[in-house]
Design a protein around this motif. Structure first.
Motif, PDB file in Angstrom:
ATOM      1  N   ASP A  67      81.001  -9.882 117.030  1.00 36.37           N
ATOM      2  CA  ASP A  67      81.464 -10.228 118.367  1.00 36.37           C
ATOM      3  C   ASP A  67      82.342  -9.098 118.888  1.00 36.37           C
ATOM      4  O   ASP A  67      82.619  -8.121 118.184  1.00 36.37           O
ATOM      5  N   LEU A  68      82.754  -9.229 120.136  1.00 32.89           N
ATOM      6  CA  LEU A  68      83.512  -8.154 120.765  1.00 32.89           C
ATOM      7  C   LEU A  68      84.807  -7.855 120.028  1.00 32.89           C
ATOM      8  O   LEU A  68      85.145  -6.689 119.777  1.00 32.89           O
ATOM      9  N   LEU A  92      87.727  -9.070 128.748  1.00 30.60           N
ATOM     10  CA  LEU A  92      87.064 -10.022 127.853  1.00 30.60           C
ATOM     11  C   LEU A  92      87.941 -10.375 126.654  1.00 30.60           C
ATOM     12  O   LEU A  92      87.912 -11.519 126.177  1.00 30.60           O
ATOM     13  N   LEU A  93      88.719  -9.424 126.175  1.00 28.14           N
ATOM     14  CA  LEU A  93      89.643  -9.750 125.083  1.00 28.14           C
ATOM     15  C   LEU A  93      90.691 -10.768 125.525  1.00 28.14           C
ATOM     16  O   LEU A  93      91.185 -11.553 124.716  1.00 28.14           O
ATOM     17  N   LEU A 102      78.275  -8.046 132.276  1.00 26.42           N
ATOM     18  CA  LEU A 102      79.387  -7.334 131.662  1.00 26.42           C
ATOM     19  C   LEU A 102      79.686  -7.875 130.267  1.00 26.42           C
ATOM     20  O   LEU A 102      80.064  -7.119 129.372  1.00 26.42           O
ATOM     21  N   GLU A 103      79.524  -9.181 130.080  1.00 29.76           N
ATOM     22  CA  GLU A 103      79.717  -9.754 128.741  1.00 29.76           C
ATOM     23  C   GLU A 103      78.735  -9.154 127.746  1.00 29.76           C
ATOM     24  O   GLU A 103      79.049  -8.983 126.574  1.00 29.76           O
ATOM     25  N   ALA A 104      77.528  -8.841 128.226  1.00 27.42           N
ATOM     26  CA  ALA A 104      76.476  -8.346 127.336  1.00 27.42           C
ATOM     27  C   ALA A 104      76.557  -6.844 127.100  1.00 27.42           C
ATOM     28  O   ALA A 104      75.787  -6.309 126.293  1.00 27.42           O
ATOM     29  N   GLU A 105      77.461  -6.154 127.771  1.00 29.29           N
ATOM     30  CA  GLU A 105      77.566  -4.712 127.610  1.00 29.29           C
ATOM     31  C   GLU A 105      77.927  -4.361 126.167  1.00 29.29           C
ATOM     32  O   GLU A 105      78.826  -4.955 125.580  1.00 29.29           O
ATOM     33  N   SER A 106      77.233  -3.395 125.605  1.00 29.36           N
ATOM     34  CA  SER A 106      77.437  -3.056 124.190  1.00 29.36           C
ATOM     35  C   SER A 106      78.500  -1.982 123.985  1.00 29.36           C
ATOM     36  O   SER A 106      78.936  -1.758 122.851  1.00 29.36           O
TER      37      SER A 106
END
Length: 314
Positions: A67-68, A92-93, A102-106
């Motif tokens: 996860d991020l 996101l943090l 943006l959530e899916a950005e790697s």
């Protein structure tokens, strides 16, 4: 069959190959650098073994970051003190709601302190940090403050997405900041890219929203020409109990509620909701329950009928 992650990180072990030696306990449960491994007596050959992942140059992990936050901790193993997580990664943090794209950005967004070079590491997007950047420790990581992360990200958002994210900053029941904090951050941000959209979004940000869906519902009703509702405002019931409502039109005793899945799947919550709705009905409140499949047109039509029945006119 090896998993996608095993193939991606070079973890597929040919049959018959000897299992690598165990890592020292201090390294087995956290990301570490090659230099750190050598300090603990681990050979270079062991750090190249295919049971270890390498999410960033010079970093090794015994487990694949899934996860991020785990990915950020992996990068933090090699992160100098002059860098911090920023922009959409920082947002996101802080669990600020962002669109899925943006959530899916790697890639991780990492800023450098003023006067130092931004990172140029594969897997990251480097930024030059502002001199007035506010950097805090969050979940063991150096992260831009919630307000700064929001300001940095707004230019990538639509106006509604920026408002919804801003509502979370001052949301309920655990706000990240105050409106005063946000205004100070906006003033410090100045005329940088995104400033115009930040100013537009700020006029519609409200305290006490409990979710992105509630914020979206509020925007729909406001743009439908209805009075502005109180958000998650307390309601004293004649039964002696107290409750609150998502969007409260107190003057007209109308309540607009977003009905999430947990209300039906949790038996205890369902029983509490039944008693609460009965109490509200006894006190002559009109409760409109909004499900995720209800169209905006239907929401607005029901709200108009309810408010009009209590004397509201356009």
């Amino acid at each position: 069959m090896p998993s996608v992650d095993e193939r991606r990180h070079g973890r597929e072990r040919p049959s018959g190959m000897r299992r690598p030696a165990p890592l020292p306990p201090v390294l087995a449960t956290r990301p570490f650098t090659v230099a750190d491994a050598e300090h603990h007596g681990v050979t270079r050959a062991r750090t190249r073994a295919n049971d270890l992942g390498s999410p960033f140059r010079g970093v090794r992990t015994a487990t694949v970051p899934d996860d991020l936050e785990a990915l950020c901790h992996a990068y933090a193993a090699r992160m100098p003190a002059t860098q911090y997580f920023s922009h959409s990664t920082g947002a996101l943090l802080w669990e600020i709601p962002l669109p899925r794209r943006l959530e899916a950005e790697s890639l991780l967004h990492v800023s450098s302190a003023a006067g130092s070079q931004p990172p140029r590491i594969r897997g990251t997007v480097g930024h030059r940090g502002a001199r007035d950047a506010v950097i805090v420790r969050h979940r063991g990581l150096s992260v831009a403050s919630p307000c700064d992360a929001w300001c940095q990200t707004v230019r990538l958002l639509s106006l509604d997405e920026a408002i919804i994210a801003g509502d979370r900053l001052v949301g309920w029941p655990r706000p990240l900041v105050t409106l005063g904090d946000l205004d100070l951050a906006i003033a410090a941000f100045g005329a940088r890219p995104g400033a115009r959209r930040i100013a537009s979004a700020r006029t519609s940000i409200r305290e006490r929203s409990a979710s992105a869906r509630e914020s979206r519902l509020r925007l729909v009703t406001m743009r439908g020409g209805f009075p502005e509702a109180e958000l998650n405002s307390a309601i004293a019931l004649s039964s002696g109990r107290n409750t609150h409502g998502d969007l409260v039109y107190r003057r007209y005793k109308v309540l607009l509620e977003y009905d999430g899945e947990q209300h039906r799947l949790d038996g205890r919550q369902f029983a509490t909701d039944v008693n609460r709705l009965n109490d509200l009905s006894e006190d002559a409140w009109i409760v409109i329950r909004v499900g995720k499949h209800m169209s905006e047109r239907e929401v607005l039509a029901r709200l108009e009928r309810a408010l009009s029945s209590r004397g509201w006119t356009r």
